[in-house]
Design a protein around this motif. Structure first.
Motif, mmCIF file in Angstrom:
data_model
loop_
_atom_site.group_PDB
_atom_site.id
_atom_site.type_symbol
_atom_site.label_atom_id
_atom_site.label_comp_id
_atom_site.label_asym_id
_atom_site.label_seq_id
_atom_site.Cartn_x
_atom_site.Cartn_y
_atom_site.Cartn_z
ATOM 1 N N LEU A 165 72.874 17.491 45.851
ATOM 2 C CA LEU A 165 72.020 16.140 46.196
ATOM 3 C C LEU A 165 71.661 15.295 44.975
ATOM 4 O O LEU A 165 71.509 14.215 44.927
ATOM 5 N N PHE A 166 71.297 16.150 43.981
ATOM 6 C CA PHE A 166 70.632 15.408 42.694
ATOM 7 C C PHE A 166 71.808 14.578 42.023
ATOM 8 O O PHE A 166 71.653 13.306 41.688
ATOM 9 N N ALA A 167 73.107 15.176 42.122
ATOM 10 C CA ALA A 167 74.270 14.447 41.515
ATOM 11 C C ALA A 167 74.513 13.201 42.227
ATOM 12 O O ALA A 167 74.800 12.264 41.568
ATOM 13 N N VAL A 168 74.595 13.341 43.633
ATOM 14 C CA VAL A 168 75.045 12.022 44.316
ATOM 15 C C VAL A 168 74.063 11.166 44.072
ATOM 16 O O VAL A 168 74.048 9.762 43.958
ATOM 17 N N ALA A 169 72.680 11.504 44.303
ATOM 18 C CA ALA A 169 71.389 10.591 43.936
ATOM 19 C C ALA A 169 71.441 9.773 42.538
ATOM 20 O O ALA A 169 71.338 8.626 42.600
ATOM 21 N N LEU A 170 71.919 10.893 41.546
ATOM 22 C CA LEU A 170 71.988 10.316 40.382
ATOM 23 C C LEU A 170 73.059 8.951 40.274
ATOM 24 O O LEU A 170 72.954 8.111 39.666
ATOM 25 N N GLY A 171 74.196 9.312 40.481
ATOM 26 C CA GLY A 171 75.441 8.541 40.987
ATOM 27 C C GLY A 171 74.947 7.152 41.455
ATOM 28 O O GLY A 171 75.406 6.049 41.061
ATOM 29 N N ILE A 172 74.219 7.499 42.887
ATOM 30 C CA ILE A 172 73.887 6.120 43.249
ATOM 31 C C ILE A 172 73.082 5.174 42.618
ATOM 32 O O ILE A 172 73.092 4.023 42.560
ATOM 33 N N ALA A 173 71.998 6.023 41.988
ATOM 34 C CA ALA A 173 70.909 5.260 41.074
ATOM 35 C C ALA A 173 71.684 4.432 40.238
ATOM 36 O O ALA A 173 71.443 3.237 39.593
ATOM 37 N N ALA A 174 72.521 5.112 39.314
ATOM 38 C CA ALA A 174 72.973 4.523 38.008
ATOM 39 C C ALA A 174 73.785 3.435 38.418
ATOM 40 O O ALA A 174 73.843 2.389 37.887
ATOM 41 N N GLY A 306 64.742 29.147 45.221
ATOM 42 C CA GLY A 306 63.979 27.835 45.771
ATOM 43 C C GLY A 306 63.412 27.094 44.868
ATOM 44 O O GLY A 306 63.304 25.700 44.913
ATOM 45 N N ILE A 307 62.894 27.500 43.514
ATOM 46 C CA ILE A 307 62.108 26.714 42.412
ATOM 47 C C ILE A 307 63.244 25.647 42.165
ATOM 48 O O ILE A 307 63.100 24.304 41.850
ATOM 49 N N GLU A 308 64.351 26.064 41.564
ATOM 50 C CA GLU A 308 65.260 25.461 40.977
ATOM 51 C C GLU A 308 65.662 24.060 41.950
ATOM 52 O O GLU A 308 66.085 23.060 41.668
ATOM 53 N N THR A 309 65.990 24.582 43.258
ATOM 54 C CA THR A 309 66.411 23.794 44.188
ATOM 55 C C THR A 309 65.697 22.513 44.317
ATOM 56 O O THR A 309 65.683 21.210 44.350
ATOM 57 N N GLY A 310 64.080 23.202 44.484
ATOM 58 C CA GLY A 310 63.069 22.197 44.593
ATOM 59 C C GLY A 310 62.888 21.099 43.593
ATOM 60 O O GLY A 310 62.813 19.898 43.903
ATOM 61 N N ILE A 311 63.186 21.541 42.319
ATOM 62 C CA ILE A 311 63.179 20.721 41.325
ATOM 63 C C ILE A 311 64.453 19.676 41.412
ATOM 64 O O ILE A 311 64.069 18.402 41.322
ATOM 65 N N PHE A 312 65.434 19.878 41.620
ATOM 66 C CA PHE A 312 66.465 19.031 41.778
ATOM 67 C C PHE A 312 66.475 18.042 42.970
ATOM 68 O O PHE A 312 66.879 17.019 43.024
ATOM 69 N N VAL A 313 66.023 18.633 44.079
ATOM 70 C CA VAL A 313 65.598 17.870 45.052
ATOM 71 C C VAL A 313 64.579 16.844 44.744
ATOM 72 O O VAL A 313 64.764 15.498 45.498
ATOM 73 N N LEU A 314 63.502 17.113 44.292
ATOM 74 C CA LEU A 314 62.583 16.087 43.867
ATOM 75 C C LEU A 314 63.175 15.212 42.852
ATOM 76 O O LEU A 314 62.715 13.967 43.039
ATOM 77 N N LEU A 315 63.809 15.610 42.004
ATOM 78 C CA LEU A 315 64.411 14.524 40.967
ATOM 79 C C LEU A 315 65.324 13.586 42.208
ATOM 80 O O LEU A 315 65.344 12.351 41.833
ATOM 81 N N ALA A 316 66.104 14.281 42.808
ATOM 82 C CA ALA A 316 66.795 13.368 43.725
ATOM 83 C C ALA A 316 66.337 12.300 44.462
ATOM 84 O O ALA A 316 66.396 11.254 44.554
ATOM 85 N N ALA A 317 65.085 12.802 45.023
ATOM 86 C CA ALA A 317 64.217 11.908 45.570
ATOM 87 C C ALA A 317 63.542 10.682 44.841
ATOM 88 O O ALA A 317 63.687 9.611 45.265
#
Lengths: 332, 302, 131
Positions: A165-174, A306-317
């Motif tokens: 999720l984070f990688a795709v969001a990052l790609g979209i944002a960039a 859970g914590i690590e997934t949460g961090i990356f989901v928040l970054l993606a958001a």
């Protein structure tokens, strides 16, 4: 709008589905073999009462296959590069965003549908690959208790979904901010790799306070139950913790996995290092030195996932929010 | 009849600045309903900026703009009324015309798919071929047909005929004029060449140096201007009564383009009606400086 | 039904070209009372001219009592320009053609013929004025 998204991306969806299917076939076949190999080994070792040593005698899977499974760590990054990066940037480059925006659809809706499907696909593919890897690894996990270790932690469970999720969001944002596909891809790879390394190496071990257990050098270091994650270890002397000399280049030796800085040990013991580890240990204990290990217990595995997934989901958001602002507020 | 039509486009002091560049400055103009308006100006005069402001693809940095009675906005109901074809004719190169018809059908409340198919078949443009393989003229026709299928009330076209050969250009403009004849449609199309558009347009917006130089029905604008030819003499008397747009002098003769403020009384001047091309070049020459000087100073050395 | 040919280079504005071509067709008998003119849409699709140009031409013709729009059906010819019946025109055209042949044989070029015609027309106009 969904119709358009599907029409635009159906070919790459087919391709990705084919790749996933091929991987699934490979994993399912070898995974079943591995599971039966493990179970027959368990049965035979139970008969000969040698199961305690099974981890040292049994090798599961082939090196090539293990490498392939380990390489799934790059899947989220690939999704970011091939799905995220071009999603908006390609439309800007070819001007097709202007075509879409002059239909009776607002830019925010256009973006929402595109991003929604991209994220859903990322989660689905990241999750599917992770599920396959997790299932495939279950005999290895049971045997070697390594699934909390960096490397294994990153390709199993739910974290790959967060990474994807984070990688795709990052790609979209960039892609949205740079408006060009190629630079967006470079930024995606760079930022994703950097953040994964920083979070994996420096941040992850601090999600929950690690457990520290002291031990005497007369015995081997303790081995906590299950798939624990050994974060660090060291030596405590009469004057407090001994600095890890090999951190600044001095020689060190491993005592059952715990690093012992030779330079900072009593000179009487130093000479024993190369004669006998047992004598070296007794000498250290006699001089009042004790070892300790710091680890994250196996029971925390899912909390960490859970914590690590949460961090990356928040970054993606956050990245999606930036994208939305850029698309709706900026001039087209 | 025509002059009492409600305005489809109305701007007042409309300006657009990008960081350091002023792309459009204090543009005030009106386009009544049913017009085909030629947006003329040299490259870089602000034509694209104006069209993008009208389409809501860019936000003004100053002034007011009303399109179809309201500010351009992100609202499906507004977007349904507007058609815009950018200069690059953006289409999904890997999709066919038929696919594009499908896209439009899914994204618009009104959609006349049959008209697109009929039109493209009439022009022998294949519907099932990816548009990337079509010629520039064919792509322009596809884009125009798709935009018209929305049944918009305002159509904005940025340099639509620039890349077309004469036949394709004629077909494109005929297609456009036919759509306007159907009623309810107003068109603004930009070009740096007037000749292409002269017969199809009945309204003119002339941009130069990011400002509106002229705006109005072509007949009216032409009637407001005259060319005066006479022996070389001081022009202050003329400038008092009229607006001097452009003056060209040779050693003995002066040629003046004026916006008429009343009857020309001095018998030394011979007054003549002005052609559209002459008028446009006169205004462009006034503001564009060196780029157009060769057009305005003919005869200087004779 | 007639079709229009519009010359972009002509000094005559397009709407006037349409008016003239309709009048000409009526005079020559190509169009007659009851005939339908092409719709604005048809003219525009064929010539890429502004629809308002065609409307303006048709309004001119209507004002002169030559055509009449019928809602939903199109524009129909209802009258003819004043002047002799169509036959007269073709008869005069034939005799003019004969005259031109004579003038050519006498060694006049087109320019001389045109100026002769203009002078004659002018003289006739002056004569009418004084009469």
């Amino acid at each position: 709008m969904t119709w358009l998204v599907w029409r635009q991306h159906r070919n790459q969806t087919y391709l990705a589905a084919a790749a996933l299917a091929a991987f699934a076939v490979l994993v399912l076949i070898t995974g079943r073999q591995m599971a039966s190999q493990y179970h027959s080994a368990l049965t035979s070792c139970a008969a000969s009462h040698t199961c305690g040593n099974l981890a040292n005698t049994l090798i599961l899977g082939t090196p090539v296959l293990s490498l392939l499974v380990t390489l799934t760590v790059v899947v989220p990054c690939l999704l970011g590069v091939f799905w995220g990066g071009p999603l908006v940037a390609r439309e800007f480059e070819t001007g097709t965003s202007q075509f879409a925006w002059m239909q009776s659809i607002t830019r925010s809706r256009w973006l929402a549908v595109k991003v929604g499907w991209a994220l859903l696909a990322a989660a689905a593919w990241g999750g599917a690959v992770s599920a396959l890897v997790t299932w495939w690894s279950s005999p290895v996990n049971a045997l070697n208790h390594q699934n909390f270790q960096p490397g294994q932690f990153d390709i199993q469970g739910i974290v790959p979904v967060g990474y994807a999720l984070f990688a795709v969001a990052l790609g979209i944002a960039a892609g949205t901010l740079l408006r060009r596909t190629l630079p967006a891809l470079a930024v995606t790879i760079g930022v994703f790799t950097f953040l994964r390394l920083v979070i994996g190496q420096d941040l992850r071990s601090h999600y929950l306070t690690a457990v520290t257990t002291p031990f005497s050098f007369l015995h081997a270091p303790p081995s906590p139950k299950g798939s624990y994650w050994l974060v660090s270890g060291g030596v405590v002397g009469p004057a407090g913790q001994v600095a890890n000399s090999h951190a600044h280049g001095g020689p060190g030796v491993s005592f059952g996995g715990v690093p012992v800085p030779i330079d900072n040990m009593p000179s009487a013991c130093r000479v024993l290092v190369f004669q006998s580890p047992l004598k070296f240990g007794s000498c250290l204990a006699a001089h009042g030195y004790r070892g300790f290990i710091t680890y994250q217990p196996a029971s925390r595995y899912w909390a960490f996932q859970g914590i690590e997934t949460g961090i990356f989901v928040l970054l993606a958001a956050a990245l999606i929010a930036v994208t939305a602002i850029a698309v709706t507020r900026r001039d087209a | 009849m025509a002059s009492s039509n409600p305005a489809v486009i109305q701007t007042c002091g409309l300006s657009k600045r990008y960081r350091k560049v002023t792309a459009l400055s204090e543009a005030t103009l009106t386009v009544p309903q049913g017009r085909i308006s030629a947006l003329i100006g040299p490259n870089g005069a602000g034509k694209t900026t104006l069209l993008r402001l009208l389409a809501g693809l860019a936000r003004p940095t100053g002034g007011e703009v009303a399109v179809l009675g309201g500010a351009p906005r992100q609202d499906p109901a507004f977007l349904a009324e507007i058609g815009f074809v950018a200069q690059e004719i953006p289409l999904y190169r890997r999709l066919s015309a038929e696919d594009h018809i499908g896209v439009g059908a899914h994204l618009n409340p009104r959609w006349d798919a049959a008209s697109v198919r009929q039109r493209l078949k009439g022009l022998n443009i294949p519907l099932d071929q990816t548009v990337g393989t079509l010629s520039g003229g064919q792509r322009a026709q596809v884009a125009l047909s798709l935009t018209l299928a929305k049944r918009p009330r305002l159509l904005l076209l940025d340099e639509p005929v620039a890349a077309l050969d004469p036949l394709a250009r004629r077909q494109f403009l005929a297609h456009l004029a036919e759509a306007v004849a159907g009623g309810g449609l107003t068109v603004v199309l930009s070009s740096h060449l007037l000749a292409d558009l002269e017969r199809v347009c009945d309204h003119l917006i002339l941009l130069a140096a990011s400002r509106v130089q002229l705006c109005g029905d072509i007949d009216t604008v032409l009637a407001e201007h005259q060319v005066l030819v006479g022996p070389r003499k001081d022009t202050t008397a003329i400038e008092k009564a009229h607006t001097l747009v452009q003056a060209t002098h040779t050693a003995r003769q002066s040629t003046l383009l004026i916006r008429v403020g009343g009857p020309v009384v001095d018998p030394a001047w011979e007054a003549a009606d002005v052609g559209l091309e002459e008028l446009v070049l006169g205004y462009m020459g006034q503001h564009a400086g060196p780029a157009f000087s060769h057009l305005t100073s003919v005869g200087e050395d004779q | 039904m007639i079709s229009f040919r519009l010359d972009g280079r002509s000094v005559v504005p397009p709407y006037l070209q349409i008016v003239q071509q309709v009048r000409q067709a009526l005079r020559m008998g190509v169009l007659d009372v009851g005939d339908k003119l092409p719709t604005v849409r048809e003219v525009v699709a064929a010539t890429a001219v502004n629809p308002n140009t065609v409307l303006k031409a048709y309004r001119d013709l209507e004002r002169d009592g030559l055509v009449e729009p019928r809602a939903g059906h199109g524009t129909f010819v209802v009258g003819r320009p004043s002047g002799p019946p169509p036959g007269t025109h073709s008869r005069l055209a034939r005799s003019l053609a004969q005259w031109v042949r004579g003038a050519r044989e006498a060694g006049l070029d087109d320019e001389s013929i045109e100026s002769l015609l203009r002078i004659t027309l002018q003289a006739a106009a002056d004569e009418e004025e004084t009469a």
